[in-house]
Design a protein around this motif. Structure first.
Motif, PDB file in Angstrom:
ATOM      1  N   LYS A 287      17.447  44.447  -0.710  1.00  0.00           N
ATOM      2  CA  LYS A 287      17.256  43.898   0.639  1.00  0.00           C
ATOM      3  C   LYS A 287      18.225  44.532   1.625  1.00  0.00           C
ATOM      4  N   ILE A 288      19.494  44.641   1.246  1.00  0.00           N
ATOM      5  CA  ILE A 288      20.491  45.180   2.172  1.00  0.00           C
ATOM      6  C   ILE A 288      20.225  46.649   2.457  1.00  0.00           C
ATOM      7  N   SER A 289      19.789  47.387   1.444  1.00  0.00           N
ATOM      8  CA  SER A 289      19.430  48.790   1.658  1.00  0.00           C
ATOM      9  C   SER A 289      18.313  48.904   2.684  1.00  0.00           C
ATOM     10  N   ALA A 290      17.313  48.044   2.565  1.00  0.00           N
ATOM     11  CA  ALA A 290      16.212  48.049   3.530  1.00  0.00           C
ATOM     12  C   ALA A 290      16.706  47.688   4.931  1.00  0.00           C
ATOM     13  N   ASP A 291      17.628  46.737   5.009  1.00  0.00           N
ATOM     14  CA  ASP A 291      18.181  46.346   6.307  1.00  0.00           C
ATOM     15  C   ASP A 291      18.985  47.483   6.936  1.00  0.00           C
ATOM     16  N   ILE A 292      19.730  48.208   6.108  1.00  0.00           N
ATOM     17  CA  ILE A 292      20.496  49.342   6.613  1.00  0.00           C
ATOM     18  C   ILE A 292      19.562  50.386   7.216  1.00  0.00           C
TER      19      ILE A 292
ATOM     20  N   MET B  28      24.951  36.430   2.860  1.00  0.00           N
ATOM     21  CA  MET B  28      23.889  35.423   2.689  1.00  0.00           C
ATOM     22  C   MET B  28      22.973  35.773   1.523  1.00  0.00           C
ATOM     23  N   ALA B  29      22.651  37.073   1.393  1.00  0.00           N
ATOM     24  CA  ALA B  29      21.793  37.488   0.281  1.00  0.00           C
ATOM     25  C   ALA B  29      22.461  37.253  -1.062  1.00  0.00           C
ATOM     26  N   ASP B  30      23.770  37.515  -1.138  1.00  0.00           N
ATOM     27  CA  ASP B  30      24.489  37.265  -2.380  1.00  0.00           C
ATOM     28  C   ASP B  30      24.526  35.767  -2.695  1.00  0.00           C
TER      29      ASP B  30
ATOM     30  N   ALA C 111      32.574  43.071  -3.795  1.00  0.00           N
ATOM     31  CA  ALA C 111      32.017  42.274  -2.701  1.00  0.00           C
ATOM     32  C   ALA C 111      31.686  43.191  -1.523  1.00  0.00           C
ATOM     33  N   TYR C 112      30.666  42.833  -0.768  1.00  0.00           N
ATOM     34  CA  TYR C 112      30.319  43.636   0.404  1.00  0.00           C
ATOM     35  C   TYR C 112      31.503  43.727   1.369  1.00  0.00           C
ATOM     36  N   ALA C 113      31.724  44.952   1.880  1.00  0.00           N
ATOM     37  CA  ALA C 113      32.772  45.191   2.876  1.00  0.00           C
ATOM     38  C   ALA C 113      32.208  46.109   3.950  1.00  0.00           C
ATOM     39  N   ILE C 114      30.978  45.847   4.357  1.00  0.00           N
ATOM     40  CA  ILE C 114      30.261  46.738   5.271  1.00  0.00           C
ATOM     41  C   ILE C 114      30.942  46.823   6.624  1.00  0.00           C
ATOM     42  N   ASP C 115      31.554  45.745   7.076  1.00  0.00           N
ATOM     43  CA  ASP C 115      32.189  45.756   8.401  1.00  0.00           C
ATOM     44  C   ASP C 115      33.701  45.919   8.308  1.00  0.00           C
TER      45      ASP C 115
ATOM     46  N   SER D  97      26.655  42.445  11.481  1.00  0.00           N
ATOM     47  CA  SER D  97      25.381  41.800  11.170  1.00  0.00           C
ATOM     48  C   SER D  97      24.950  42.119   9.746  1.00  0.00           C
ATOM     49  N   LEU D  98      25.099  43.375   9.348  1.00  0.00           N
ATOM     50  CA  LEU D  98      24.741  43.761   7.985  1.00  0.00           C
ATOM     51  C   LEU D  98      25.631  43.066   6.958  1.00  0.00           C
ATOM     52  N   GLN D  99      26.906  42.925   7.288  1.00  0.00           N
ATOM     53  CA  GLN D  99      27.830  42.228   6.389  1.00  0.00           C
ATOM     54  C   GLN D  99      27.404  40.773   6.192  1.00  0.00           C
ATOM     55  N   ASN D 100      27.044  40.115   7.278  1.00  0.00           N
ATOM     56  CA  ASN D 100      26.612  38.717   7.183  1.00  0.00           C
ATOM     57  C   ASN D 100      25.339  38.593   6.343  1.00  0.00           C
ATOM     58  N   GLU D 101      24.429  39.548   6.517  1.00  0.00           N
ATOM     59  CA  GLU D 101      23.206  39.523   5.723  1.00  0.00           C
ATOM     60  C   GLU D 101      23.521  39.722   4.240  1.00  0.00           C
TER      61      GLU D 101
END
Length: 418
Positions: free
Chosen positions: A381-386, A413-415, A216-220, A406-410
């Protein structure tokens, strides 16, 4: 650092892993099949464009497969993903695409499964670290690399420095280099070309990453916020990353500056060796420093081959890809662009060849490398956002907590959107 290129073909053919292709190229009748491949360009000029590699490979393949023609269109990394996306949207998908991500096409049912294309020996020969990262049955690794910290030996010697092993040592070395007038003490490319790579390397060196142990994303995460806070305050904020803001510094520009002798340190992949050597820059390479010592994981990168079902050429595509992935061709591509082989047998050959010892440090990093979460349909999508947002976290007054949150929330939502 120049390497002898001869003698590899005989070694590769002796490995016994070359795919058997006899009788596989014909379309089964008098009609001719034309396969279309869109590929990325790994060259830095027309002299070493990937088009030349593919033209040679295709010529050899077609000579033994009179019923099949292969047309290869090569585009820059800036354009190739967009080009494939446009072709698919227009209903004109290529038979094969060699680009950076595939999960979104797989999720829409547009791709062949790898097991339906390749012969068993070829499919089983991929480097496990790369196939484990994909977590799907639809992408084939095509090229790979890991990252090391490159440093300019001349600048370090003149400043009386040794390569850093920790973040504090890296910052201390950067301060000395700045005082000596070095233009980029540490080059931090967070521009839109490849910001996701520099970001991931730093996240890993800080004990974090893009995802957690269950994918799972853990960007933040707390570790990631701490990492970017340190970058903002201890490197960027103290003027140790040079006159170009990280948001405007692309990887290619950072590499060129290193080859001009203007950079003290930066994270680099094997291609940088060739660039620096051509310009006469003496350099060293060490594992990327971590907070308190060597990082537990470095960043690995793999680019991917995929095959679209639309044209119904699965049999011919599989035959061609078996040829693409024989050791002779895998090693030829790896040597041309100083990249790591994606097959186990070619990796073993490279590891045992004295002419390839300049790549040994990168091969050594591969078992502990972590790759992008390419198996997630949301990753493109997330790579592009980063690429668009991450540099804000280290800008003056920037908020690592806010940007990473913000990136984590995106990502979430994308998942959820599937």
């Amino acid at each position: 650092m120049q390497r002898r290129r001869t003698g590899l073909t005989a070694v590769a053919l002796a490995m016994g892993m070359t795919a058997t292709l006899a009788g596989c190229g014909s379309s089964g009748g008098s009609s001719e099949v034309t396969l279309k491949l869109v590929a990325a360009d790994y060259g830095d000029s027309s002299a070493n464009s990937s088009q030349k590699y593919w033209d040679k490979l295709v010529k050899e393949y077609e000579a033994d497969h009179p019923g099949v023609k292969v047309e290869v269109s090569v585009y820059s990394w800036t354009d190739v993903d967009r080009k494939v996306k446009e072709m698919v949207a227009a209903g004109d998908a290529p038979d094969m695409a060699q680009i950076g991500a595939y999960a979104d096409y797989a999720a829409k049912g547009q791709l062949y499964k790898v097991g339906d294309l390749l012969s068993i020996p070829v499919e089983a020969n991929f480097v496990p670290q790369l196939t484990d990262a994909s977590q799907t049955q639809y992408g084939m690794p095509f090229a790979s690399s890991t990252r090391l910290l490159f440093y300019n030996k001349t600048l370090f010697s003149e400043a009386g420095l040794t390569p850093p092993q920790t973040w504090s040592e890296l910052a201390a070395d950067a301060r000395v280099l700045k005082a000596k007038g070095v233009k980029f003490p540490y080059a931090l490319p967070l521009g839109p070309e490849e910001a996701q790579a520099e970001t991931m390397q730093w996240l890993l060196s800080g004990g974090g990453g893009y995802t957690d142990d269950v994918g799972a994303y853990a960007i933040d995460s707390a570790e990631n916020i701490k990492t970017f806070t340190w970058l903002r305050d201890e490197l960027v904020g103290k003027g140790l990353t040079g006159p170009v803001a990280p948001a405007k510094l692309n990887r290619a520009d950072a590499f060129e500056a290193f080859a001009r002798g203007e950079v003290g340190m930066l994270s680099g992949h094997p291609t940088l060796m060739q660039m620096a050597t051509k310009k006469g820059v003496k350099f060293g390479m060490v594992p990327m420093p971590g907070i308190d010592g060597r990082t537990k994981a470095t960043m690995g990168v793999a680019d991917w081959m995929m095959a679209f079902k639309k044209n119904g050429h699965g049999k011919q595509v599989g035959d061609f890809l078996d040829f693409v992935y024989n050791d002779k061709n895998v090693l030829a591509f790896s040597h041309e662009y100083d990249l790591l082989p994606v097959t186990s047998s070619a990796s073993d050959t490279m590891a045992g060849d004295q002419d390839d010892q300049d790549l040994a440090p990168f091969l050594d990093e591969l078992p502990s490398a972590e790759l992008y979460p390419v198996g997630k349909t949301s990753w493109a999508k997330i790579s592009a956002d980063i690429k668009k947002q991450i540099a804000k976290a280290v800008s003056p007054g920037g908020s690592p907590t806010g940007v990473l949150g913000s990136l984590q929330n995106e990502g979430i939502m994308a998942d959820s959107a599937g």
